[in-house]
Design a protein around this motif. Structure first.
Motif, PDB file in Angstrom:
ATOM      1  N   SER A 273       4.317  -9.601 -59.912  1.00 21.79           N
ATOM      2  CA  SER A 273       5.373  -9.344 -58.924  1.00 21.79           C
ATOM      3  C   SER A 273       5.624  -7.835 -58.844  1.00 21.79           C
ATOM      4  CB  SER A 273       6.657 -10.080 -59.356  1.00 21.79           C
ATOM      5  OG  SER A 273       7.734  -9.755 -58.512  1.00 21.79           O
ATOM      6  N   PRO A 274       5.204  -7.200 -57.748  1.00 22.26           N
ATOM      7  CA  PRO A 274       5.328  -5.737 -57.671  1.00 22.26           C
ATOM      8  C   PRO A 274       6.786  -5.279 -57.642  1.00 22.26           C
ATOM      9  CG  PRO A 274       4.021  -6.610 -55.823  1.00 22.26           C
ATOM     10  CD  PRO A 274       4.636  -7.780 -56.531  1.00 22.26           C
ATOM     11  N   LEU A 275       7.036  -4.100 -58.209  1.00 24.05           N
ATOM     12  CA  LEU A 275       8.388  -3.537 -58.221  1.00 24.05           C
ATOM     13  C   LEU A 275       8.923  -3.388 -56.798  1.00 24.05           C
ATOM     14  CD1 LEU A 275      10.664  -2.326 -60.001  1.00 24.05           C
ATOM     15  CD2 LEU A 275       9.588  -0.099 -59.682  1.00 24.05           C
ATOM     16  N   LYS A 276       8.021  -3.104 -55.858  1.00 22.83           N
ATOM     17  CA  LYS A 276       8.413  -2.915 -54.453  1.00 22.83           C
ATOM     18  C   LYS A 276       9.164  -4.155 -53.926  1.00 22.83           C
ATOM     19  CE  LYS A 276       8.001  -0.868 -50.290  1.00 22.83           C
ATOM     20  NZ  LYS A 276       8.763  -1.804 -49.485  1.00 22.83           N
ATOM     21  N   ASP A 277       8.739  -5.349 -54.328  1.00 19.49           N
ATOM     22  CA  ASP A 277       9.424  -6.575 -53.879  1.00 19.49           C
ATOM     23  C   ASP A 277      10.879  -6.588 -54.352  1.00 19.49           C
ATOM     24  OD1 ASP A 277       6.984  -7.249 -52.884  1.00 19.49           O
ATOM     25  OD2 ASP A 277       6.691  -9.052 -54.127  1.00 19.49           O
ATOM     26  N   PHE A 278      11.081  -6.160 -55.607  1.00 18.07           N
ATOM     27  CA  PHE A 278      12.442  -6.098 -56.163  1.00 18.07           C
ATOM     28  C   PHE A 278      13.251  -5.025 -55.420  1.00 18.07           C
ATOM     29  CE2 PHE A 278      15.441  -4.316 -59.357  1.00 18.07           C
ATOM     30  CZ  PHE A 278      16.215  -5.442 -59.585  1.00 18.07           C
ATOM     31  N   GLN A 279      12.619  -3.870 -55.187  1.00 19.62           N
ATOM     32  CA  GLN A 279      13.304  -2.780 -54.475  1.00 19.62           C
ATOM     33  C   GLN A 279      13.776  -3.244 -53.094  1.00 19.62           C
ATOM     34  OE1 GLN A 279      10.048   0.081 -55.162  1.00 19.62           O
ATOM     35  NE2 GLN A 279      11.595   1.576 -55.749  1.00 19.62           N
ATOM     36  N   ASP A 280      12.927  -3.992 -52.407  1.00 18.83           N
ATOM     37  CA  ASP A 280      13.286  -4.495 -51.074  1.00 18.83           C
ATOM     38  C   ASP A 280      14.509  -5.418 -51.147  1.00 18.83           C
ATOM     39  OD1 ASP A 280      11.226  -3.071 -49.975  1.00 18.83           O
ATOM     40  OD2 ASP A 280       9.866  -4.794 -49.752  1.00 18.83           O
ATOM     41  N   LEU A 281      14.529  -6.277 -52.161  1.00 17.18           N
ATOM     42  CA  LEU A 281      15.665  -7.199 -52.309  1.00 17.18           C
ATOM     43  C   LEU A 281      16.949  -6.456 -52.684  1.00 17.18           C
ATOM     44  CD1 LEU A 281      13.960 -10.247 -54.102  1.00 17.18           C
ATOM     45  CD2 LEU A 281      14.611 -10.038 -51.698  1.00 17.18           C
ATOM     46  N   VAL A 282      16.805  -5.394 -53.486  1.00 20.00           N
ATOM     47  CA  VAL A 282      17.961  -4.570 -53.858  1.00 20.00           C
ATOM     48  C   VAL A 282      18.545  -3.920 -52.604  1.00 20.00           C
ATOM     49  CG1 VAL A 282      18.623  -2.415 -55.049  1.00 20.00           C
ATOM     50  CG2 VAL A 282      17.282  -4.148 -56.264  1.00 20.00           C
ATOM     51  N   THR A 283      17.671  -3.381 -51.764  1.00 23.09           N
ATOM     52  CA  THR A 283      18.121  -2.731 -50.526  1.00 23.09           C
ATOM     53  C   THR A 283      18.792  -3.750 -49.605  1.00 23.09           C
ATOM     54  OG1 THR A 283      16.323  -1.132 -50.720  1.00 23.09           O
ATOM     55  CG2 THR A 283      17.342  -1.351 -48.541  1.00 23.09           C
ATOM     56  N   GLU A 284      18.139  -4.911 -49.479  1.00 25.06           N
ATOM     57  CA  GLU A 284      18.689  -5.993 -48.646  1.00 25.06           C
ATOM     58  C   GLU A 284      20.094  -6.405 -49.105  1.00 25.06           C
ATOM     59  OE1 GLU A 284      16.881 -10.208 -48.319  1.00 25.06           O
ATOM     60  OE2 GLU A 284      15.330  -8.800 -47.637  1.00 25.06           O
TER      61      GLU A 284
END
Ligand SMILES: [Zn+2]
Length: 332
Positions: free
Chosen positions: A301-312
């Motif tokens: 699970s790439p960190l980018k996926d988590f970053q996107d959810l944090v921003t959302e």
């Protein structure tokens, strides 16, 4: 209705922070305190920083406060090296730690979430000084201090089961430091038959702890650091905010580590981005720092996926991202 768990004090440790010996048994001189590649501070309320957290790689961090240096989950393998994660399961490291094991500064305490090779690799097991204090699970203590280490056991391993605590008093020229380490629930496998089979066979995926580290700051104010350990987002974790409604800093193990299961092509054993954001909502810490996110090929699970959810979720100001070698300075 759930019952708020009780913390039981089971160990007391005294640590001399003037002990400047290297953490490895064969090194003569310790390395210097790590120089941050990049220094980060609180995103909205910086100032008065008196403690630091350096991200070394995987779940390895160095926490420094009042002369005390704590190392979490030491993993010092390099890109291309392999770890064994279960029967017939290996993973390849893709990254390098920001410092090598030979360059480490003096360490006074190791917090080991569980005895798994991406958290305590063979090199670390071979090289660390045998009297280095380690706090971990009963399973890890069995391996490090009793069973397979008979020839050269670690001699200062403290085992904590869930909700058990160790009081730590550190003394030295830099002043006194008082803290408490409490074992938090963690589930490396989804609850159910597979978990039972795994425990019964005593094989495969080891039991794991999270940690609540309570540092006693100025004026008796407690600064809480929650380290998730390798866990899935399971119901057991819901007791944590009941007992600890305020957490200052959360280190969250992500990566969505996926290994071949007995009947399934892949079995996820650590939180992916979706579960990670659920944990952020559950614990609601002042600041979250993701770790354990891209160091092995089993981390899917790439960190980018988590970053996107944090921003959302509108939480960008509550998450600090560290690359290996970066340091977060904060106020206790
Ligand atoms: Zn892991």
């Amino acid at each position: 209705m759930s019952i708020t768990p009780q913390v039981s004090l089971t160990a007391k440790l005294t640590i001399n922070t003037d002990d400047h010996r290297p953490p490895t048994k064969d090194a003569v001189v310790p390395g210097p305190a790590p120089t941050p590649r990049e220094l980060k501070v609180h995103p909205t309320n910086p100032g008065g920083e008196n403690a630091t957290l350096t991200f070394v790689g995987t779940a390895t961090t160095l926490l420094e406060w009042r002369g005390l240096r704590i190392m979490t989950d030491p993993n010092f393998l390099h890109a291309g090296d392999h770890v064994h994660l279960g029967p017939g399961v290996t993973a390849q490291r893709l990254t390098n730690p920001s410092v090598s094991i030979d360059e480490l500064p003096p360490i006074h305490l190791v917090l080991l979430s569980h005895y798994h090779e991406d958290h305590f690799d063979k090199l670390v097991e071979d090289r660390l000084r045998r009297d280095l204090p380690i706090i971990s699970t009963p399973h890890a203590k069995h391996h490090l201090a009793e069973a397979q280490a008979k020839d050269e056991p670690f001699v200062t391993v403290t085992a904590l089961d869930t909700w058990q605590a160790a009081d730590i008093h550190a003394v030295g020229a830099a002043g006194d430091a008082n803290l408490k380490v409490i074992a938090m629930p963690g589930k490396h496998l989804p609850p159910g038959i597979l978990d039972m089979v795994n425990s019964a066979l005593g094989a495969g995926i080891p039991p794991t702890n999270g940690w609540m580290v309570e540092l006693l700051g100025e004026g008796g104010k407690t600064f809480r650091i929650y380290i998730s350990g390798d866990t899935l987002m399971v119901d057991d974790l819901k007791s944590i905010p009941e007992k600890f409604p305020h957490v200052d800093l959360m280190l969250i193990h992500l990566g969505g580590t996926s290994i071949p299961g007995p009947n399934l092509p892949l079995l996820m054993v650590t939180m992916d981005a979706d579960q990670g954001i659920q944990l952020v909502h559950l614990i609601n810490p002042d600041v979250t720092i993701p770790i354990h996110y891209d160091d092995y090929d089993a981390f899917k699970s790439p960190l980018k996926d988590f970053q996107d959810l944090v921003t959302e979720a509108g939480l960008d100001k509550k998450v600090v991202y560290l690359n290996r070698g970066d340091q977060y300075a904060f106020k206790i």
